[in-house]
Design a protein around this motif. Sequence first.
Motif, PDB file in Angstrom:
ATOM      1  N   GLY A  78      51.235  42.956  47.305  1.00  0.00           N
ATOM      2  CA  GLY A  78      50.759  41.591  47.512  1.00  0.00           C
ATOM      3  C   GLY A  78      49.565  41.164  46.698  1.00  0.00           C
ATOM      4  N   PHE A  79      49.180  41.940  45.684  1.00  0.00           N
ATOM      5  CA  PHE A  79      48.044  41.573  44.844  1.00  0.00           C
ATOM      6  C   PHE A  79      48.525  40.827  43.603  1.00  0.00           C
ATOM      7  CE2 PHE A  79      46.290  44.757  47.546  1.00  0.00           C
ATOM      8  CZ  PHE A  79      44.921  44.515  47.612  1.00  0.00           C
ATOM      9  N   LYS A  80      47.735  39.876  43.160  1.00  0.00           N
ATOM     10  CA  LYS A  80      48.033  39.119  41.948  1.00  0.00           C
ATOM     11  C   LYS A  80      47.419  39.850  40.760  1.00  0.00           C
ATOM     12  CE  LYS A  80      47.221  34.712  39.585  1.00  0.00           C
ATOM     13  NZ  LYS A  80      46.547  33.384  39.649  1.00  0.00           N
ATOM     14  N   ILE A  81      48.222  40.114  39.752  1.00  0.00           N
ATOM     15  CA  ILE A  81      47.795  40.910  38.612  1.00  0.00           C
ATOM     16  C   ILE A  81      47.499  40.025  37.410  1.00  0.00           C
ATOM     17  CG2 ILE A  81      48.379  42.823  37.090  1.00  0.00           C
ATOM     18  CD1 ILE A  81      48.177  43.560  40.089  1.00  0.00           C
ATOM     19  N   THR A  82      46.362  40.280  36.769  1.00  0.00           N
ATOM     20  CA  THR A  82      46.023  39.630  35.497  1.00  0.00           C
ATOM     21  C   THR A  82      45.717  40.733  34.494  1.00  0.00           C
ATOM     22  OG1 THR A  82      45.062  37.742  36.659  1.00  0.00           O
ATOM     23  CG2 THR A  82      44.529  37.984  34.316  1.00  0.00           C
ATOM     24  N   LYS A  83      46.475  40.765  33.400  1.00  0.00           N
ATOM     25  CA  LYS A  83      46.288  41.810  32.392  1.00  0.00           C
ATOM     26  C   LYS A  83      45.538  41.271  31.173  1.00  0.00           C
ATOM     27  CE  LYS A  83      50.457  44.371  33.745  1.00  0.00           C
ATOM     28  NZ  LYS A  83      51.752  44.934  33.290  1.00  0.00           N
ATOM     29  N   GLY A  84      44.905  42.180  30.445  1.00  0.00           N
ATOM     30  CA  GLY A  84      44.224  41.817  29.204  1.00  0.00           C
ATOM     31  C   GLY A  84      42.927  41.059  29.408  1.00  0.00           C
ATOM     32  N   VAL A  85      42.237  41.283  30.520  1.00  0.00           N
ATOM     33  CA  VAL A  85      41.002  40.550  30.790  1.00  0.00           C
ATOM     34  C   VAL A  85      39.908  40.969  29.813  1.00  0.00           C
ATOM     35  CG1 VAL A  85      41.565  40.225  33.230  1.00  0.00           C
ATOM     36  CG2 VAL A  85      40.256  42.244  32.533  1.00  0.00           C
ATOM     37  N   ALA A  86      38.970  40.076  29.567  1.00  0.00           N
ATOM     38  CA  ALA A  86      37.804  40.312  28.714  1.00  0.00           C
ATOM     39  C   ALA A  86      38.192  40.713  27.284  1.00  0.00           C
ATOM     40  CB  ALA A  86      36.877  41.365  29.328  1.00  0.00           C
ATOM     41  N   GLY A  87      39.394  40.320  26.853  1.00  0.00           N
ATOM     42  CA  GLY A  87      39.818  40.640  25.499  1.00  0.00           C
ATOM     43  C   GLY A  87      40.189  42.090  25.297  1.00  0.00           C
ATOM     44  N   ILE A  88      40.462  42.815  26.385  1.00  0.00           N
ATOM     45  CA  ILE A  88      40.809  44.233  26.322  1.00  0.00           C
ATOM     46  C   ILE A  88      42.239  44.388  26.824  1.00  0.00           C
ATOM     47  CG2 ILE A  88      40.231  46.550  27.133  1.00  0.00           C
ATOM     48  CD1 ILE A  88      37.350  45.556  27.545  1.00  0.00           C
ATOM     49  N   PRO A  89      43.203  44.661  25.958  1.00  0.00           N
ATOM     50  CA  PRO A  89      44.617  44.684  26.368  1.00  0.00           C
ATOM     51  C   PRO A  89      44.935  45.628  27.519  1.00  0.00           C
ATOM     52  CG  PRO A  89      44.456  44.635  23.979  1.00  0.00           C
ATOM     53  CD  PRO A  89      43.054  44.830  24.498  1.00  0.00           C
ATOM     54  N   SER A  90      44.270  46.775  27.606  1.00  0.00           N
ATOM     55  CA  SER A  90      44.590  47.732  28.670  1.00  0.00           C
ATOM     56  C   SER A  90      43.832  47.460  29.966  1.00  0.00           C
ATOM     57  CB  SER A  90      44.318  49.165  28.201  1.00  0.00           C
ATOM     58  OG  SER A  90      42.961  49.328  27.831  1.00  0.00           O
ATOM     59  N   ALA A  91      42.960  46.451  29.967  1.00  0.00           N
ATOM     60  CA  ALA A  91      42.209  46.106  31.176  1.00  0.00           C
ATOM     61  C   ALA A  91      43.021  45.166  32.063  1.00  0.00           C
ATOM     62  CB  ALA A  91      40.875  45.466  30.808  1.00  0.00           C
ATOM     63  N   TRP A  92      42.632  45.071  33.337  1.00  0.00           N
ATOM     64  CA  TRP A  92      43.360  44.224  34.272  1.00  0.00           C
ATOM     65  C   TRP A  92      42.520  43.977  35.517  1.00  0.00           C
ATOM     66  CZ3 TRP A  92      44.033  46.872  38.896  1.00  0.00           C
ATOM     67  CH2 TRP A  92      43.991  48.278  38.818  1.00  0.00           C
ATOM     68  N   THR A  93      42.920  42.992  36.287  1.00  0.00           N
ATOM     69  CA  THR A  93      42.376  42.803  37.631  1.00  0.00           C
ATOM     70  C   THR A  93      43.534  42.602  38.598  1.00  0.00           C
ATOM     71  OG1 THR A  93      42.155  40.396  37.369  1.00  0.00           O
ATOM     72  CG2 THR A  93      40.217  41.751  36.839  1.00  0.00           C
ATOM     73  N   ALA A  94      43.289  42.922  39.853  1.00  0.00           N
ATOM     74  CA  ALA A  94      44.252  42.688  40.931  1.00  0.00           C
ATOM     75  C   ALA A  94      43.496  41.998  42.055  1.00  0.00           C
ATOM     76  CB  ALA A  94      44.859  43.998  41.413  1.00  0.00           C
ATOM     77  N   THR A  95      43.918  40.811  42.438  1.00  0.00           N
ATOM     78  CA  THR A  95      43.189  40.018  43.433  1.00  0.00           C
ATOM     79  C   THR A  95      44.077  39.686  44.623  1.00  0.00           C
ATOM     80  OG1 THR A  95      43.761  37.995  42.224  1.00  0.00           O
ATOM     81  CG2 THR A  95      41.640  39.010  41.730  1.00  0.00           C
ATOM     82  N   TRP A  96      43.411  39.531  45.756  1.00  0.00           N
ATOM     83  CA  TRP A  96      44.103  39.167  47.005  1.00  0.00           C
ATOM     84  C   TRP A  96      43.122  38.444  47.918  1.00  0.00           C
ATOM     85  CZ3 TRP A  96      42.595  40.458  51.926  1.00  0.00           C
ATOM     86  CH2 TRP A  96      43.457  40.038  52.950  1.00  0.00           C
ATOM     87  N   GLY A  97      43.635  37.535  48.751  1.00  0.00           N
ATOM     88  CA  GLY A  97      42.865  36.915  49.815  1.00  0.00           C
ATOM     89  C   GLY A  97      42.450  35.499  49.508  1.00  0.00           C
ATOM     90  N   GLU A  98      41.816  34.886  50.505  1.00  0.00           N
ATOM     91  CA  GLU A  98      41.311  33.525  50.353  1.00  0.00           C
ATOM     92  C   GLU A  98      40.096  33.337  51.246  1.00  0.00           C
ATOM     93  OE1 GLU A  98      44.241  31.382  53.650  1.00  0.00           O
ATOM     94  OE2 GLU A  98      44.578  31.033  51.507  1.00  0.00           O
ATOM     95  N   ALA A 177      32.337  51.382  26.778  1.00  0.00           N
ATOM     96  CA  ALA A 177      32.773  50.306  25.894  1.00  0.00           C
ATOM     97  C   ALA A 177      33.502  49.152  26.579  1.00  0.00           C
ATOM     98  CB  ALA A 177      33.680  50.888  24.803  1.00  0.00           C
ATOM     99  N   SER A 178      33.412  49.019  27.909  1.00  0.00           N
ATOM    100  CA  SER A 178      34.131  47.894  28.517  1.00  0.00           C
ATOM    101  C   SER A 178      33.295  47.044  29.466  1.00  0.00           C
ATOM    102  CB  SER A 178      35.371  48.398  29.268  1.00  0.00           C
ATOM    103  OG  SER A 178      35.011  49.121  30.430  1.00  0.00           O
ATOM    104  N   LYS A 179      32.445  47.653  30.269  1.00  0.00           N
ATOM    105  CA  LYS A 179      31.857  46.897  31.381  1.00  0.00           C
ATOM    106  C   LYS A 179      30.866  45.834  30.918  1.00  0.00           C
ATOM    107  CE  LYS A 179      32.651  50.716  34.583  1.00  0.00           C
ATOM    108  NZ  LYS A 179      32.848  51.855  33.684  1.00  0.00           N
ATOM    109  N   ALA A 180      30.151  46.080  29.819  1.00  0.00           N
ATOM    110  CA  ALA A 180      29.284  45.030  29.274  1.00  0.00           C
ATOM    111  C   ALA A 180      30.126  43.833  28.832  1.00  0.00           C
ATOM    112  CB  ALA A 180      28.465  45.561  28.101  1.00  0.00           C
ATOM    113  N   TYR A 181      31.328  44.108  28.374  1.00  0.00           N
ATOM    114  CA  TYR A 181      32.226  43.031  27.948  1.00  0.00           C
ATOM    115  C   TYR A 181      32.827  42.316  29.156  1.00  0.00           C
ATOM    116  CZ  TYR A 181      31.574  45.153  23.430  1.00  0.00           C
ATOM    117  OH  TYR A 181      30.998  45.649  22.286  1.00  0.00           O
ATOM    118  N   TYR A 182      33.060  43.045  30.241  1.00  0.00           N
ATOM    119  CA  TYR A 182      33.477  42.393  31.486  1.00  0.00           C
ATOM    120  C   TYR A 182      32.423  41.375  31.920  1.00  0.00           C
ATOM    121  CZ  TYR A 182      37.075  46.021  32.457  1.00  0.00           C
ATOM    122  OH  TYR A 182      38.158  46.855  32.424  1.00  0.00           O
ATOM    123  N   VAL A 183      31.169  41.821  31.900  1.00  0.00           N
ATOM    124  CA  VAL A 183      30.076  40.938  32.327  1.00  0.00           C
ATOM    125  C   VAL A 183      29.969  39.740  31.392  1.00  0.00           C
ATOM    126  CG1 VAL A 183      27.573  40.782  32.605  1.00  0.00           C
ATOM    127  CG2 VAL A 183      28.794  42.797  33.465  1.00  0.00           C
TER     128      VAL A 183
END
Length: 530
Positions: A78-98, A177-183
Amino acid sequence: MRVSRFTLLATALLAGTAPLAAAQAAAPAAMKAAAAADIDAHAKLVQEMVDSVFSFAEPGFQEFKTQEYLTAILEKNGFKITKGVAGIPSAWTATWGEGGPLIALGSDEDCLLGVSQYPGTPYLKPMVDGAPGHGEGHNAGMPLMIAAAIATKDVMEKNHIKGRLMLWPGIAEELLASKAYYVKAGLFKGVDANIFTHVSSDFSTSWGMGGSNALVSVEYTFHGKTAHAAGDPWDGRSALDAVEIMDTAWNFRREHLPISQRSHYVITNGGGQPNVVPDKASVWYYFRDFGFKPVRELYETGNEISEAAAKATDTTVEHKILGYAAPNYGNKPMAEAAWANIKAVGMPKWTADDQAFTKAVQTSLKRPVKPLVTEISPLGGPYEARVPTGGGSDDIGDIMWTVPTITIRFPSNIPSMIGHNKTSAIAMATPIAHKGAVAGAKAVAFTVLDMMTTPKLIADAKEFQTNVQLKDQKYDPVVGPNDPPAIWLNKDVMDKLRPEMTKFYYDPAKYPSYLDQLGIKYPNLNTTGG
């Protein structure tokens, strides 16, 4: 006592036998008992995830099979997936709730180059020669978080609790090499709090300034002019000479740098062949120091030395940021809440087989013999030293200075192993790793439920960050707007090795565990490899 204490308390409360004074805690106790039961019910899934990610063995920026596998599980739940976040193809997020608070849950998932290792064997044996391997145990963190998120979601739905979850992976952490780019990309905009996990042999958390160093990862590339190295070397300008002069100058400068600094480098391109003066050569540096200002000064010193080396050799130089890590700083109210939950969960119940395997590994590898930890570690406080020298680095620090954050260390490895080493991979697809991930998932789920049901906890966490953490230091990353993530790193390695590594991918539909697939009987106490 362990989770059963939550079950007993919940039973008493729901039966109406508990006194009124305890009734205020009835819902959280019942919720935590339900979350613990949910995670126990998903223990088999945790084992499959831990073992599968171990078998994929993907280094930084190449975590594509891991992405595909883990996001499919989350999407199914039941999570919504977004791939390629922050310009990083192998990165992703999974979100749920309201509505309600937004809590982020993250852990690293990359592995290290050159540390391929059979799990469950008390001696060193690569699965694929020269291939990457999970010698830092990052294969267990996201499976833990997924189990915690599924359980938290189930409890929130059943109790009609408003709130949101966002899972995110630490991509290329070994490269910082990723979390500073996430921010920089605003990935944590609107997040109220963040929980991070990291594998360990203990079960702990801490608050305040941690003992890790800030870091700048930068590659210097010198450009010169080719020529025949024997026939007319005077017509050439050696980029390799510039690299060697820079390295020599840096090593002479070390004596006059702060004692807190640590720095190291590798030559990534030294030219083509000896009889051609190299017109291009590169050297990759890690600059580390304890704090934002000192690491920036160290980086600027490196830049100055590179320019001097270029002038000395009549070459030019350019530098490229490949990664960054801010110093770590844990949030005190969140750490106190998490530590209470760690104590409630307790250490995993290690078996005689677990302890025997631990001893066999330590004895075979000539490491200090220490049993698996059976007691919870004390709540850690700020790192204190007369002259802080820190040590390693972790780019979770960039998120820690953005939203209130803690790291929970969970017990999925054995004591005395060497970091960034094959020895640290041996236990990471065994029952030890599985049990530690289940215990860590419960601590995370309990802490998320505390935050979802106790607005004051989030308010206190934000107040601590604003009035204590940010009182004397502000987030000051070296990464600029024109510094893209280094997503090309490790591609050549995986293009070459993945076909052979694919043969070792775990198939949970056919085998109960990865050790079963590999024909390894647990506990393997054979220390000779014969």
